[in-house]
Design a protein around this motif. Sequence first.
Motif, PDB file in Angstrom:
ATOM      1  N   SER A 145      17.193  16.293  -5.636  1.00 24.42           N
ATOM      2  CA  SER A 145      16.603  15.859  -6.902  1.00 24.42           C
ATOM      3  C   SER A 145      17.699  15.331  -7.824  1.00 24.42           C
ATOM      4  O   SER A 145      18.876  15.369  -7.487  1.00 24.42           O
ATOM      5  CB  SER A 145      15.864  17.021  -7.573  1.00 24.42           C
ATOM      6  OG  SER A 145      16.781  18.053  -7.893  1.00 24.42           O
TER       7      SER A 145
ATOM      8  N   ILE B 148      18.106   6.691  -7.125  1.00 21.71           N
ATOM      9  CA  ILE B 148      17.066   7.173  -8.039  1.00 21.71           C
ATOM     10  C   ILE B 148      15.715   6.586  -7.640  1.00 21.71           C
ATOM     11  O   ILE B 148      14.708   7.294  -7.590  1.00 21.71           O
ATOM     12  CB  ILE B 148      17.423   6.832  -9.496  1.00 21.71           C
ATOM     13  CG1 ILE B 148      18.582   7.705  -9.970  1.00 21.71           C
ATOM     14  CG2 ILE B 148      16.222   6.991 -10.410  1.00 21.71           C
ATOM     15  CD1 ILE B 148      19.140   7.318 -11.313  1.00 21.71           C
ATOM     16  N   SER B 149      15.682   5.292  -7.320  1.00 21.48           N
ATOM     17  CA  SER B 149      14.435   4.658  -6.874  1.00 21.48           C
ATOM     18  C   SER B 149      13.921   5.310  -5.597  1.00 21.48           C
ATOM     19  O   SER B 149      12.723   5.556  -5.450  1.00 21.48           O
ATOM     20  CB  SER B 149      14.652   3.169  -6.634  1.00 21.48           C
ATOM     21  OG  SER B 149      14.993   2.525  -7.826  1.00 21.48           O
TER      22      SER B 149
ATOM     23  N   ASP C  75      12.483   8.721  -6.511  1.00 24.99           N
ATOM     24  CA  ASP C  75      11.217   8.586  -7.234  1.00 24.99           C
ATOM     25  C   ASP C  75      10.065   8.232  -6.290  1.00 24.99           C
ATOM     26  O   ASP C  75       8.932   8.653  -6.499  1.00 24.99           O
ATOM     27  CB  ASP C  75      11.329   7.531  -8.329  1.00 24.99           C
ATOM     28  CG  ASP C  75      12.159   8.010  -9.515  1.00 24.99           C
ATOM     29  OD1 ASP C  75      12.365   9.232  -9.648  1.00 24.99           O
ATOM     30  OD2 ASP C  75      12.592   7.151 -10.307  1.00 24.99           O
ATOM     31  N   ALA C  76      10.345   7.455  -5.249  1.00 25.86           N
ATOM     32  CA  ALA C  76       9.314   7.031  -4.305  1.00 25.86           C
ATOM     33  C   ALA C  76       9.020   8.086  -3.247  1.00 25.86           C
ATOM     34  O   ALA C  76       7.981   8.045  -2.594  1.00 25.86           O
ATOM     35  CB  ALA C  76       9.731   5.734  -3.631  1.00 25.86           C
ATOM     36  N   LYS C  77       9.916   9.032  -3.091  1.00 28.75           N
ATOM     37  CA  LYS C  77       9.776  10.065  -2.067  1.00 28.75           C
ATOM     38  C   LYS C  77       8.623  11.004  -2.444  1.00 28.75           C
ATOM     39  O   LYS C  77       8.535  11.451  -3.588  1.00 28.75           O
ATOM     40  CB  LYS C  77      11.091  10.846  -1.998  1.00 28.75           C
ATOM     41  CG  LYS C  77      11.268  11.709  -0.813  1.00 28.75           C
ATOM     42  CD  LYS C  77      12.687  12.271  -0.829  1.00 28.75           C
ATOM     43  CE  LYS C  77      12.877  13.312   0.213  1.00 28.75           C
ATOM     44  NZ  LYS C  77      14.217  13.873   0.173  1.00 28.75           N
TER      45      LYS C  77
END
Length: 99
Positions: A48, A84-85, A88-90
């Motif tokens: 995270s 980060i992208s 966030d998509a995970k």
Amino acid sequence: MAAPRLALTVFVLMLAVITLTEGLRGTGPRRCCSRFNEKPPSKDRVVSYVRTSQRCPTPAVIFKTVANRQLCARPSDPRVKELISYLDAKPVPGETSNL
């Protein structure tokens, strides 16, 4: 006799006002970064991330790894933005889909 009471009353009131204003200010940010990793961790090692408070002197992203380590990175780094992208998509474990 009235002068010492008045002085004590003024002192207690000033102390109360100072205590109240200091309490309203709140504490500083929980965590800020002063040093940064030159290379962000790999995607499979990161669990995270959090962004540091706006009250920190330098903006940063703190990544938490599978080994429970925290690594500071610069949010302007393109590799950090990509990570980060990805995070966030995970999908979040235990989260159900409405599809």
